[in-house]
Design an enzyme around this catalytic site. Structure first.
Site, PDB file in Angstrom:
ATOM      1  N   ASP A  52       0.827  -1.199   0.000  1.00 11.30           N
ATOM      2  CA  ASP A  52       0.000   0.000   0.000  1.00 11.30           C
ATOM      3  C   ASP A  52       0.870   1.262   0.000  1.00 11.30           C
ATOM      4  O   ASP A  52       0.662   2.181  -0.797  1.00 11.30           O
ATOM      5  CB  ASP A  52      -0.898  -0.072   1.256  1.00 11.30           C
ATOM      6  CG  ASP A  52      -1.527   1.245   1.651  1.00 11.30           C
ATOM      7  OD1 ASP A  52      -2.501   1.627   1.008  1.00 11.30           O
ATOM      8  OD2 ASP A  52      -1.037   1.875   2.602  1.00 11.30           O
ATOM      9  N   GLU A 124      -2.388  -4.932  -3.874  1.00  3.74           N
ATOM     10  CA  GLU A 124      -1.403  -4.265  -3.011  1.00  3.74           C
ATOM     11  C   GLU A 124      -0.352  -5.248  -2.498  1.00  3.74           C
ATOM     12  O   GLU A 124       0.832  -4.905  -2.411  1.00  3.74           O
ATOM     13  CB  GLU A 124      -2.100  -3.587  -1.834  1.00  3.74           C
ATOM     14  CG  GLU A 124      -2.935  -2.395  -2.244  1.00  3.74           C
ATOM     15  CD  GLU A 124      -3.568  -1.694  -1.057  1.00  3.74           C
ATOM     16  OE1 GLU A 124      -3.304  -0.512  -0.861  1.00  3.74           O
ATOM     17  OE2 GLU A 124      -4.336  -2.345  -0.311  1.00  3.74           O
TER      18      GLU A 124
END
Lengths: 229, 229
Positions: A52, A124
């Protein structure tokens, strides 16, 4: 990990993992780990946490450098458009990530493989695994192939606020009068079409059309911005 | 930029800018730019946008690697503690950033120089400027000097949830019974002191004290965690 997936990653993105266990971890859901006790498997959540932050920096730096005059507020809006669940899940599907997720039986039956929120997590965690295995450059190359061309393709256009940008650009050297004028509207009631111009200190800089006045104004502002590049 | 500041950065953090204009930009507020029209000055906001993402990745990677068993939820909480306005503004003050911000007169009079929200912005824009000028390594070295030691000094301890961590660690190989027992309480009503132990399947693993039961339990869990490292 699946040999077909390894081949896809190598052929499509030039990515070959040194440590395949990172890729395994990135594509393993907790439900799969729970069904294989004693195997000391790890699931994707920690790598997703890192991915992320990696992806956010790659996107931030790209748009920061690509749009050297875009103010912070619009950079933030554009980044938010590129860093959201809907975008992530379609990127993940495009890369066939859905095929290679390791799920427990219950989750498989519940069709978790096609759940946007899971695909978003896996996108992610994939980024995180590439970064852990090979550093930033391969992540950037992956984004240059999969993500950044979508900017030119208009995927995130609705998040650009051309009117605000025009206001900021046109007034760099002092206040000016920016006005929008309805030139024409036609078509049936439920499919009306508007044509709007924008003038700066009385001179026309752009014209836009759209099914709402707002869209037509954004189009006009976008055209006018060409004079300020 | 101010020569005294250049010296501070070089002496304290080994940072010497190749492109000083980035440092100028990072420390310039819009109010200063507005008072110097025609100078084509830039203010910090765009660089702050980038610095925010840079810092988030540096912190994420550090805690990801430092706490290899910490679950995602706790990594996220810890990161949030290290990436917030209160933390940033005290880091900025510690580095004397408040002395070198370029403000307009109105903002100077309003004491903006000491405003937490501005110091927070400037901390991020400083990080962004170092990154743009010199890449990731000097940012990491700066954080190793200024930020990461604060983890050991307990700055972010309240954000660690030791009880949750203990529950997760102790149950890796199957369910166990974790129980907290009040051993003692004493002291005056408004300054009570609690002593609590934690047992796992009946065996005592840790004891903690505190002015609330919650704090005492966290202390006991923290002690017990030593058995699971």
């Amino acid at each position: 990990m699946d040999a077909a997936f390894d081949k896809e990653l190598a052929d499509n993105y030039g990515i070959k993992f040194h440590d395949e266990s990172l890729l395994d971890e990135a594509f393993t859901q907790a439900s799969f780990v729970n069904e294989h006790p004693g195997h000391h498997l790890r699931f994707y959540e920690r790598i997703e946490f890192l991915g992320d932050a990696v992806y956010e920096l790659v996107v931030s730096e790209y748009i920061f450098k690509r749009y050297p005059e875009l103010p912070q507020g619009q950079l933030t809006r554009l980044r938010a458009a590129m860093v959201n669940e809907q975008s992530f899940s379609s990127f993940a599907r495009e890369c066939h990530f859905d095929r290679y997720i390791r799920l427990g039986h219950g989750e498989e039956k519940a069709n978790a493989r096609n759940r946007d929120s899971l695909l978003c997590d896996i996108f992610e965690s994939f980024i995180g695994a590439v970064y852990l295995d090979q550093g930033m450059q391969p992540v950037i190359r992956f984004c240059e192939k999969v993500i950044f061309p979508k900017l030119d393709a208009g995927w995130f256009d609705e998040f650009f606020d051309h009117k605000t940008e025009l206001q900021e650009k046109a007034q760099v050297n002092g206040p000016v009068a920016i006005e929008y004028h309805l030139l024409d509207e036609n078509g049936p009631e439920n499919h009306r079409r508007f044509k709007i111009s924008v003038t700066i200190d009385g001179k026309e800089y752009g014209v836009g059309t759209g099914h709402s006045k707002k869209n037509a104004e954004q189009g006009a502002a976008k055209q006018a911005l060409k004079y300020f590049k």
